[in-house]
Design an enzyme around this catalytic site. Structure first.
Site, mmCIF file in Angstrom:
data_model
loop_
_atom_site.group_PDB
_atom_site.id
_atom_site.type_symbol
_atom_site.label_atom_id
_atom_site.label_comp_id
_atom_site.label_asym_id
_atom_site.label_seq_id
_atom_site.Cartn_x
_atom_site.Cartn_y
_atom_site.Cartn_z
ATOM 1 N N HIS A 1 0.648 -1.167 -0.175
ATOM 2 C CA HIS A 1 0.230 0.006 -0.003
ATOM 3 C C HIS A 1 0.899 1.135 -0.159
ATOM 4 O O HIS A 1 0.436 2.175 -0.356
ATOM 5 C CB HIS A 1 -0.992 -0.021 1.210
ATOM 6 C CG HIS A 1 -0.474 0.288 2.456
ATOM 7 N ND1 HIS A 1 -0.116 -0.689 3.477
ATOM 8 C CD2 HIS A 1 0.084 1.577 3.128
ATOM 9 C CE1 HIS A 1 0.512 0.018 4.665
ATOM 10 N NE2 HIS A 1 0.333 1.319 4.291
ATOM 11 N N ASP B 1 0.242 -7.544 1.528
ATOM 12 C CA ASP B 1 0.713 -6.193 1.424
ATOM 13 C C ASP B 1 2.112 -6.005 1.557
ATOM 14 O O ASP B 1 2.512 -5.285 2.479
ATOM 15 C CB ASP B 1 0.094 -5.453 2.672
ATOM 16 C CG ASP B 1 0.245 -4.116 2.458
ATOM 17 O OD1 ASP B 1 0.051 -3.605 1.431
ATOM 18 O OD2 ASP B 1 -0.168 -3.399 3.643
ATOM 19 N N SER C 1 4.664 2.675 7.987
ATOM 20 C CA SER C 1 4.251 1.297 7.150
ATOM 21 C C SER C 1 5.521 1.128 6.112
ATOM 22 O O SER C 1 6.103 1.762 5.708
ATOM 23 C CB SER C 1 3.140 1.650 6.168
ATOM 24 O OG SER C 1 1.899 1.370 6.752
#
Length: 346
Positions: A86, A116, A193
Protein backbone atom coordinates in the site's frame (compact mmCIF):
# COMPACT_ATOMS: atom_id res chain seq x y z
CA UNK A 1 -3.07 9.26 2.95
CA UNK A 2 -5.11 7.23 5.41
CA UNK A 3 -7.44 4.39 4.44
CA UNK A 4 -10.58 4.10 6.62
CA UNK A 5 -12.32 0.80 7.29
CA UNK A 6 -14.10 -0.72 10.29
CA UNK A 7 -13.15 -3.23 12.94
CA UNK A 8 -15.09 -4.94 15.70
CA UNK A 9 -13.78 -4.45 19.23
CA UNK A 10 -15.59 -5.22 22.47
CA UNK A 11 -18.73 -5.80 20.44
CA UNK A 12 -18.73 -2.27 19.05
CA UNK A 13 -18.17 -1.02 15.52
CA UNK A 14 -15.20 1.32 15.65
CA UNK A 15 -13.27 3.27 12.99
CA UNK A 16 -9.88 1.84 12.11
CA UNK A 17 -7.04 3.12 9.98
CA UNK A 18 -6.21 0.02 7.98
CA UNK A 19 -2.51 0.72 7.97
CA UNK A 20 0.11 3.08 9.23
CA UNK A 21 0.11 3.96 5.61
CA UNK A 22 1.64 6.68 3.53
CA UNK A 23 1.40 10.25 4.70
CA UNK A 24 0.64 13.16 2.46
CA UNK A 25 3.69 14.86 0.96
CA UNK A 26 5.33 17.40 3.25
CA UNK A 27 8.22 19.79 2.96
CA UNK A 28 10.10 17.99 5.75
CA UNK A 29 13.16 16.88 4.80
CA UNK A 30 22.97 -9.99 -4.02
CA UNK A 31 21.44 -12.96 -2.13
CA UNK A 32 18.61 -12.40 0.29
CA UNK A 33 19.33 -11.60 3.92
CA UNK A 34 20.73 -14.46 5.97
CA UNK A 35 18.14 -15.43 8.61
CA UNK A 36 19.19 -15.80 12.20
CA UNK A 37 19.15 -19.32 13.56
CA UNK A 38 19.26 -18.28 17.20
CA UNK A 39 16.05 -18.94 19.11
CA UNK A 40 14.44 -15.72 20.32
CA UNK A 41 14.34 -15.04 24.04
CA UNK A 42 12.21 -12.64 26.07
CA UNK A 43 15.02 -10.13 26.45
CA UNK A 44 15.80 -6.47 26.11
CA UNK A 45 15.29 -3.23 27.97
CA UNK A 46 15.18 0.47 27.13
CA UNK A 47 18.96 0.51 27.56
CA UNK A 48 19.18 -1.55 24.36
CA UNK A 49 17.28 1.01 22.28
CA UNK A 50 20.16 3.45 21.52
CA UNK A 51 22.70 0.85 20.28
CA UNK A 52 20.07 -1.10 18.34
CA UNK A 53 18.77 2.10 16.75
CA UNK A 54 22.28 3.17 15.73
CA UNK A 55 22.81 -0.26 14.18
CA UNK A 56 19.50 -0.43 12.28
CA UNK A 57 18.83 3.16 11.20
CA UNK A 58 21.11 2.88 8.12
CA UNK A 59 19.07 -0.14 6.97
CA UNK A 60 15.69 1.64 7.03
CA UNK A 61 14.70 4.01 4.23
CA UNK A 62 12.02 6.55 3.43
CA UNK A 63 9.90 5.91 0.35
CA UNK A 64 8.25 8.84 -1.40
CA UNK A 65 5.51 8.70 -4.01
CA UNK A 66 3.26 11.33 -5.57
CA UNK A 67 0.60 10.35 -3.05
CA UNK A 68 2.70 10.48 0.10
CA UNK A 69 5.47 8.68 1.91
CA UNK A 70 6.16 5.50 3.82
CA UNK A 71 9.15 3.45 4.90
CA UNK A 72 11.13 0.46 3.71
CA UNK A 73 13.84 -1.96 4.83
CA UNK A 74 16.98 -2.77 2.83
CA UNK A 75 16.63 -6.40 1.77
CA UNK A 76 19.76 -7.00 -0.31
CA UNK A 77 23.04 -5.15 -0.59
CA UNK A 78 22.53 -4.56 -4.31
CA UNK A 79 19.56 -2.24 -3.88
CA UNK A 80 16.45 -4.31 -3.21
CA UNK A 81 14.09 -2.65 -0.73
CA UNK A 82 11.23 -4.39 1.09
CA UNK A 83 8.12 -2.35 1.91
CA UNK A 84 4.32 -2.51 2.04
CA UNK A 85 2.29 -2.80 -1.14
CA UNK A 86 0.00 0.00 0.00
CA UNK A 87 3.01 2.33 0.31
CA UNK A 88 3.80 2.04 -3.41
CA UNK A 89 0.30 1.29 -4.71
CA UNK A 90 -0.27 2.86 -8.11
CA UNK A 91 3.34 4.07 -8.39
CA UNK A 92 5.62 2.23 -10.83
CA UNK A 93 8.50 4.42 -9.68
CA UNK A 94 9.34 6.00 -6.31
CA UNK A 95 12.05 8.00 -4.60
CA UNK A 96 14.05 6.25 -1.87
CA UNK A 97 15.71 8.33 0.84
CA UNK A 98 18.60 6.76 2.74
CA UNK A 99 19.79 7.52 6.27
CA UNK A 100 22.98 9.12 4.90
CA UNK A 101 20.93 11.75 3.10
CA UNK A 102 21.22 10.30 -0.39
CA UNK A 103 18.09 9.92 -2.49
CA UNK A 104 17.74 7.51 -5.42
CA UNK A 105 15.05 6.67 -7.93
CA UNK A 106 13.43 3.29 -7.33
CA UNK A 107 11.43 0.95 -9.55
CA UNK A 108 8.61 -1.10 -8.07
CA UNK A 109 9.70 -4.57 -9.11
CA UNK A 110 6.83 -6.72 -7.79
CA UNK A 111 3.95 -6.54 -5.30
CA UNK A 112 1.77 -8.97 -3.37
CA UNK A 113 -1.63 -7.58 -2.38
CA UNK A 114 -2.54 -10.60 -0.24
CA UNK A 115 0.23 -9.94 2.29
CA UNK A 116 0.62 -6.21 1.52
CA UNK A 117 4.30 -6.57 0.63
CA UNK A 118 6.35 -5.17 -2.25
CA UNK A 119 9.95 -4.97 -3.40
CA UNK A 120 11.58 -1.86 -4.90
CA UNK A 121 14.86 -1.80 -6.82
CA UNK A 122 17.33 1.10 -6.63
CA UNK A 123 20.66 1.47 -8.40
CA UNK A 124 22.87 1.51 -5.34
CA UNK A 125 25.29 -1.10 -4.07
CA UNK A 126 26.96 -2.14 -0.81
CA UNK A 127 23.92 -1.31 1.29
CA UNK A 128 23.73 -2.41 4.95
CA UNK A 129 21.44 -5.45 5.10
CA UNK A 130 19.89 -6.15 8.52
CA UNK A 131 19.49 -9.63 9.91
CA UNK A 132 15.95 -10.99 9.66
CA UNK A 133 14.68 -13.29 12.44
CA UNK A 134 12.27 -15.84 10.92
CA UNK A 135 11.32 -17.24 14.33
CA UNK A 136 8.40 -15.51 16.00
CA UNK A 137 9.34 -13.23 18.90
CA UNK A 138 8.30 -13.89 22.47
CA UNK A 139 5.43 -11.94 23.97
CA UNK A 140 6.86 -9.30 26.29
CA UNK A 141 10.24 -8.90 24.62
CA UNK A 142 11.55 -5.55 23.44
CA UNK A 143 10.17 -4.23 20.14
CA UNK A 144 11.60 -1.16 18.40
CA UNK A 145 9.78 0.43 15.45
CA UNK A 146 11.94 2.35 12.98
CA UNK A 147 10.63 4.38 10.05
CA UNK A 148 9.43 7.78 8.89
CA UNK A 149 6.11 8.51 10.63
CA UNK A 150 4.40 11.64 9.29
CA UNK A 151 7.52 12.32 7.25
CA UNK A 152 9.87 12.48 10.24
CA UNK A 153 12.79 10.44 8.92
CA UNK A 154 14.83 8.06 11.07
CA UNK A 155 12.27 7.98 13.89
CA UNK A 156 12.46 5.36 16.63
CA UNK A 157 9.76 4.24 19.08
CA UNK A 158 10.01 1.41 21.57
CA UNK A 159 7.71 -0.96 23.39
CA UNK A 160 7.17 -4.68 23.68
CA UNK A 161 5.68 -7.50 21.65
CA UNK A 162 2.08 -7.49 22.87
CA UNK A 163 0.70 -10.51 21.02
CA UNK A 164 1.11 -12.97 18.16
CA UNK A 165 -1.16 -14.35 15.41
CA UNK A 166 -3.41 -11.30 15.61
CA UNK A 167 -6.26 -10.70 13.18
CA UNK A 168 -7.98 -7.30 13.04
CA UNK A 169 -11.74 -7.94 13.20
CA UNK A 170 -13.93 -6.52 10.47
CA UNK A 171 -11.20 -6.09 7.86
CA UNK A 172 -11.66 -9.25 5.77
CA UNK A 173 -14.21 -7.60 3.46
CA UNK A 174 -11.65 -4.99 2.39
CA UNK A 175 -8.25 -6.66 2.66
CA UNK A 176 -6.77 -10.06 3.41
CA UNK A 177 -3.50 -8.59 4.68
CA UNK A 178 -4.49 -7.86 8.28
CA UNK A 179 -4.20 -11.41 9.62
CA UNK A 180 -1.53 -13.44 11.44
CA UNK A 181 0.24 -10.28 12.62
CA UNK A 182 2.56 -9.36 15.47
CA UNK A 183 0.96 -6.89 17.89
CA UNK A 184 3.14 -4.27 19.59
CA UNK A 185 2.72 -1.21 21.76
CA UNK A 186 5.69 0.51 20.12
CA UNK A 187 4.05 3.60 18.64
CA UNK A 188 3.26 3.19 14.93
CA UNK A 189 1.92 6.15 12.95
CA UNK A 190 1.16 7.02 9.32
CA UNK A 191 4.43 6.77 7.42
CA UNK A 192 5.81 3.93 9.55
CA UNK A 193 4.38 1.39 7.12
CA UNK A 194 7.07 -0.74 5.50
CA UNK A 195 9.61 0.09 8.19
CA UNK A 196 11.28 -2.34 10.57
CA UNK A 197 10.15 -3.79 13.87
CA UNK A 198 13.32 -5.08 15.55
CA UNK A 199 14.30 -6.86 18.74
CA UNK A 200 17.02 -6.22 21.32
CA UNK A 201 19.53 -8.15 19.21
CA UNK A 202 19.04 -5.81 16.26
CA UNK A 203 17.15 -8.42 14.22
CA UNK A 204 14.14 -7.50 12.08
CA UNK A 205 11.18 -9.40 13.54
CA UNK A 206 8.51 -7.72 11.42
CA UNK A 207 7.54 -5.17 8.79
CA UNK A 208 5.35 -2.43 10.28
CA UNK A 209 1.87 -2.65 8.86
CA UNK A 210 -1.05 -1.10 10.76
CA UNK A 211 -2.35 0.53 13.90
CA UNK A 212 -5.63 1.28 15.62
CA UNK A 213 -5.94 5.02 16.24
CA UNK A 214 -6.70 6.72 19.58
CA UNK A 215 -10.13 7.86 18.39
CA UNK A 216 -11.10 4.18 18.33
CA UNK A 217 -10.33 4.00 22.05
CA UNK A 218 -6.95 2.33 21.50
CA UNK A 219 -3.71 3.10 23.28
CA UNK A 220 -0.59 2.02 21.37
CA UNK A 221 -2.00 -0.94 19.44
CA UNK A 222 0.14 -1.51 16.35
CA UNK A 223 0.78 -4.45 14.07
CA UNK A 224 3.62 -5.84 11.97
CA UNK A 225 3.94 -8.59 9.37
CA UNK A 226 6.14 -11.38 10.82
CA UNK A 227 9.63 -11.53 9.32
CA UNK A 228 9.10 -15.14 8.23
CA UNK A 229 6.16 -14.07 6.04
CA UNK A 230 8.12 -11.11 4.70
CA UNK A 231 11.14 -13.25 3.77
CA UNK A 232 9.00 -15.93 2.11
CA UNK A 233 7.04 -13.45 0.02
CA UNK A 234 10.07 -11.30 -0.84
CA UNK A 235 12.00 -14.32 -2.10
CA UNK A 236 9.08 -15.38 -4.28
CA UNK A 237 8.63 -11.86 -5.63
CA UNK A 238 12.30 -11.46 -6.55
CA UNK A 239 12.53 -14.85 -8.26
CA UNK A 240 9.17 -15.16 -10.03
CA UNK A 241 7.43 -11.81 -9.67
CA UNK A 242 4.51 -13.27 -7.71
CA UNK A 243 3.81 -15.08 -4.45
CA UNK A 244 1.85 -18.30 -4.04
CA UNK A 245 -0.91 -18.49 -1.43
CA UNK A 246 -3.23 -21.22 -0.25
CA UNK A 247 -6.68 -20.92 -1.85
CA UNK A 248 -9.87 -22.56 -0.58
CA UNK A 249 -12.20 -21.23 -3.25
CA UNK A 250 -14.82 -19.75 -0.96
CA UNK A 251 -15.89 -16.35 0.33
CA UNK A 252 -16.10 -16.24 4.14
CA UNK A 253 -18.62 -13.87 5.74
CA UNK A 254 -19.41 -13.01 9.35
CA UNK A 255 -22.54 -14.46 10.94
CA UNK A 256 -25.02 -11.71 11.79
CA UNK A 257 -27.39 -11.91 14.78
CA UNK A 258 -30.30 -12.19 12.32
CA UNK A 259 -28.76 -15.20 10.57
CA UNK A 260 -27.88 -16.79 13.90
CA UNK A 261 -31.51 -16.44 15.04
CA UNK A 262 -32.85 -17.74 11.73
CA UNK A 263 -30.66 -20.86 11.92
CA UNK A 264 -31.15 -21.38 15.64
CA UNK A 265 -27.48 -20.87 16.43
CA UNK A 266 -26.36 -20.07 19.99
CA UNK A 267 -24.31 -17.05 18.86
CA UNK A 268 -22.49 -15.35 16.01
CA UNK A 269 -19.24 -17.29 16.26
CA UNK A 270 -18.45 -18.96 12.95
CA UNK A 271 -18.04 -18.12 9.29
CA UNK A 272 -20.71 -18.35 6.62
CA UNK A 273 -19.76 -19.59 3.17
CA UNK A 274 -21.22 -16.74 1.12
CA UNK A 275 -20.11 -18.21 -2.21
CA UNK A 276 -17.86 -20.88 -3.67
CA UNK A 277 -15.75 -20.85 -6.83
CA UNK A 278 -17.13 -23.34 -9.37
CA UNK A 279 -14.68 -26.23 -9.60
CA UNK A 280 -12.64 -24.78 -6.72
CA UNK A 281 -11.37 -26.68 -3.65
CA UNK A 282 -14.41 -25.91 -1.46
CA UNK A 283 -16.91 -26.82 -4.18
CA UNK A 284 -15.09 -30.08 -4.88
CA UNK A 285 -15.21 -30.87 -1.15
CA UNK A 286 -18.99 -30.43 -1.15
CA UNK A 287 -19.29 -27.05 0.54
CA UNK A 288 -22.28 -24.95 -0.44
CA UNK A 289 -23.26 -21.33 0.09
CA UNK A 290 -24.94 -21.09 3.47
CA UNK A 291 -22.74 -23.69 5.17
CA UNK A 292 -21.13 -22.53 8.40
CA UNK A 293 -17.43 -23.14 9.04
CA UNK A 294 -16.89 -23.61 12.76
CA UNK A 295 -13.24 -24.72 12.83
CA UNK A 296 -10.17 -25.37 10.67
CA UNK A 297 -8.19 -28.41 11.77
CA UNK A 298 -9.83 -28.09 15.18
CA UNK A 299 -9.02 -24.38 15.56
CA UNK A 300 -12.23 -22.32 16.04
CA UNK A 301 -13.05 -19.82 13.28
CA UNK A 302 -15.13 -17.18 15.01
CA UNK A 303 -14.60 -14.53 12.34
CA UNK A 304 -13.68 -14.44 8.63
CA UNK A 305 -10.27 -13.09 9.70
CA UNK A 306 -9.68 -16.32 11.67
CA UNK A 307 -10.34 -18.37 8.54
CA UNK A 308 -8.05 -16.21 6.39
CA UNK A 309 -5.37 -16.36 9.07
CA UNK A 310 -5.59 -20.16 9.11
CA UNK A 311 -5.06 -20.23 5.34
CA UNK A 312 -2.08 -17.87 5.68
CA UNK A 313 -0.32 -20.57 7.69
CA UNK A 314 -0.96 -23.23 5.03
CA UNK A 315 0.50 -23.78 1.57
CA UNK A 316 -0.97 -24.80 -1.79
CA UNK A 317 -1.34 -28.58 -1.79
CA UNK A 318 -2.11 -28.82 1.93
CA UNK A 319 -5.33 -30.51 3.00
CA UNK A 320 -7.39 -28.97 5.80
CA UNK A 321 -10.32 -30.38 7.75
CA UNK A 322 -13.28 -28.05 8.15
CA UNK A 323 -15.91 -28.52 10.83
CA UNK A 324 -19.19 -27.65 9.11
CA UNK A 325 -22.70 -26.83 10.31
CA UNK A 326 -24.73 -27.51 7.18
CA UNK A 327 -27.89 -25.88 5.91
CA UNK A 328 -29.73 -29.03 7.00
CA UNK A 329 -28.60 -28.43 10.57
CA UNK A 330 -26.27 -31.42 10.54
CA UNK A 331 -22.65 -31.29 11.70
CA UNK A 332 -20.04 -32.80 9.38
CA UNK A 333 -16.39 -32.60 8.42
CA UNK A 334 -15.04 -31.71 4.99
CA UNK A 335 -11.55 -32.35 3.64
CA UNK A 336 -10.44 -29.43 1.45
CA UNK A 337 -7.25 -29.67 -0.59
CA UNK A 338 -5.94 -26.15 -1.07
CA UNK A 339 -4.64 -24.87 -4.39
CA UNK A 340 -2.58 -21.88 -5.47
CA UNK A 341 -4.56 -18.66 -5.42
CA UNK A 342 -5.56 -17.65 -8.97
CA UNK A 343 -4.24 -14.29 -10.09
CA UNK A 344 -7.76 -12.90 -10.49
CA UNK A 345 -8.92 -13.61 -6.95
CA UNK A 346 -8.71 -11.41 -3.86
Amino acid sequence: MLSPTKAVAAGLLIPLLVAACTTAPTTAPAPGPAPSTAAPAPSGSLADVPPVSAQLLPSVVKILTEGGNGSGVIYTGDGLILTNEHVVRGSPTVQVGFADGQRHAGTVRAVDVVTDLAIVQVERRDLPVPRFQPELPVIGELAIAIGSPLGFENSVTAGVVSGLHREIPGTAAETQALVDLIQTDAAISPGNSGGALVNARGEVIGINEAYIPPQAGAVSIGFAIPAATAIDVAEQLRTSGRARHAFAGLEPTQISPQIAAQLGLPGTDGVIVAATVPGGPAAIAGLRPGDLILAVDGEPTRRPEDFIGALRRRAPGDTITLSIHGLDGQQRSAQVTLTDRPAFSR
